[in-house]
Design a protein around this motif. Structure first.
Motif, short mmCIF file in Angstrom:
data_model
loop_
_atom_site.label_atom_id
_atom_site.label_comp_id
_atom_site.label_asym_id
_atom_site.label_seq_id
_atom_site.Cartn_x
_atom_site.Cartn_y
_atom_site.Cartn_z
N ALA A 1 10.32 5.14 -38.52
CA ALA A 1 10.15 4.25 -39.68
C ALA A 1 10.71 2.86 -39.39
N LEU A 2 11.87 2.82 -38.75
CA LEU A 2 12.50 1.54 -38.45
C LEU A 2 11.66 0.71 -37.49
N PHE A 3 11.13 1.35 -36.46
CA PHE A 3 10.32 0.61 -35.50
C PHE A 3 8.94 0.27 -36.04
N LEU A 4 8.40 1.10 -36.93
CA LEU A 4 7.14 0.72 -37.58
C LEU A 4 7.36 -0.53 -38.45
N THR B 1 10.79 -0.02 -44.20
CA THR B 1 12.24 -0.17 -44.35
C THR B 1 12.73 0.71 -45.49
N GLY B 2 11.95 0.80 -46.56
CA GLY B 2 12.29 1.69 -47.68
C GLY B 2 12.34 3.15 -47.25
N VAL B 3 11.43 3.54 -46.39
CA VAL B 3 11.45 4.92 -45.86
C VAL B 3 12.76 5.15 -45.11
N ALA C 1 20.50 13.89 -55.73
CA ALA C 1 20.03 12.54 -55.38
C ALA C 1 19.61 12.49 -53.91
N GLY C 2 20.36 13.14 -53.05
CA GLY C 2 19.98 13.21 -51.64
C GLY C 2 18.68 13.96 -51.43
N TYR C 3 18.53 15.07 -52.16
CA TYR C 3 17.29 15.84 -52.05
C TYR C 3 16.09 15.03 -52.54
N LEU C 4 16.29 14.27 -53.62
CA LEU C 4 15.21 13.46 -54.15
C LEU C 4 14.80 12.36 -53.17
N CYS C 5 15.79 11.69 -52.57
CA CYS C 5 15.48 10.64 -51.58
C CYS C 5 14.75 11.23 -50.38
N SER C 6 15.17 12.40 -49.95
CA SER C 6 14.51 13.06 -48.83
C SER C 6 13.07 13.40 -49.16
N LEU D 1 6.22 8.16 -49.08
CA LEU D 1 6.18 6.71 -49.01
C LEU D 1 5.63 6.26 -47.66
N LEU D 2 6.07 6.90 -46.59
CA LEU D 2 5.57 6.56 -45.27
C LEU D 2 4.05 6.77 -45.19
#
Length: 170
Positions: free
Chosen positions: A49-52, A67-69, A83-88, A94-95
């Motif tokens: 994700a960072l390199f994309l 960057t959001g991913v 909250a961690g599970y939701l972000c995961s 999103l990607l």
């Protein structure tokens, strides 16, 4: 020898991430866990994700979404609980939605529509089972949650493989 990194390289990292998650899912189903493999899966997806996001020629909305991913993956790794599970659960959709929109603009088609729908549905279903098992007092759903994790990893793998193969065709 000069190394050349392309979108195909980053899609391969996404494929490796899905494969590592699947391997850990099978291990969990068999009664063991390979936490290191899951960390490798997380790192591979984050690096991709960072390199994309850093790739030359990408539109600003692509950079922002990728960057959001990465941010979602980092938060999911650092924050415990729901909250961690939701972000995961939001990172891969999103990607893939970013790649879907990119495909609509540049390739004039819907190359990963089904993969996006499957990953989104699998993430939602897995998140529901996970939250009910952890916080709803239904620990008996643990097996089904783990099985859904393997199926989710398969869906992610299919999406990553599709992206990788599209780069071969281009």
């Amino acid at each position: 020898m000069k190394l050349k990194f392309t979108r195909k390289t980053w899609y391969f990292l996404l494929l490796a991430s899905a494969a590592a998650s699947m391997l850990n899912g099978f291990a969990v189903l068999s009664g063991t866990s390979f936490g290191l493999i899951e960390q490798i899966a997380f790192a591979a997806a984050g690096i991709a994700a960072l390199f994309l996001a850093a790739e030359k020629g990408s539109a600003s909305w692509e950079k922002r979404n990728f960057t959001g991913v990465f941010v979602l993956l980092m938060v999911s790794y650092m924050v415990n609980g729901w909250a961690g599970y939701l972000c995961s659960a939001l990172a891969w959709p999103l990607l893939l939605s970013t790649e879907y929109k990119r495909g609509m603009e540049y390739q004039k088609g819907r190359p990963i529509q089904r993969q996006l729908q499957l990953v989104g549905a699998a993430e939602a279903l897995h998140l529901f089972f996970l939250l009910v098992a952890k916080y709803g007092g239904m620990a008996t759903l643990g097996f089904w949650t783990n099985l859904l994790w393997v199926l989710l990893a398969c869906a992610r793998g299919w999406a990553a493989l599709s992206l990788y193969k599209m780069q071969e065709d281009a």
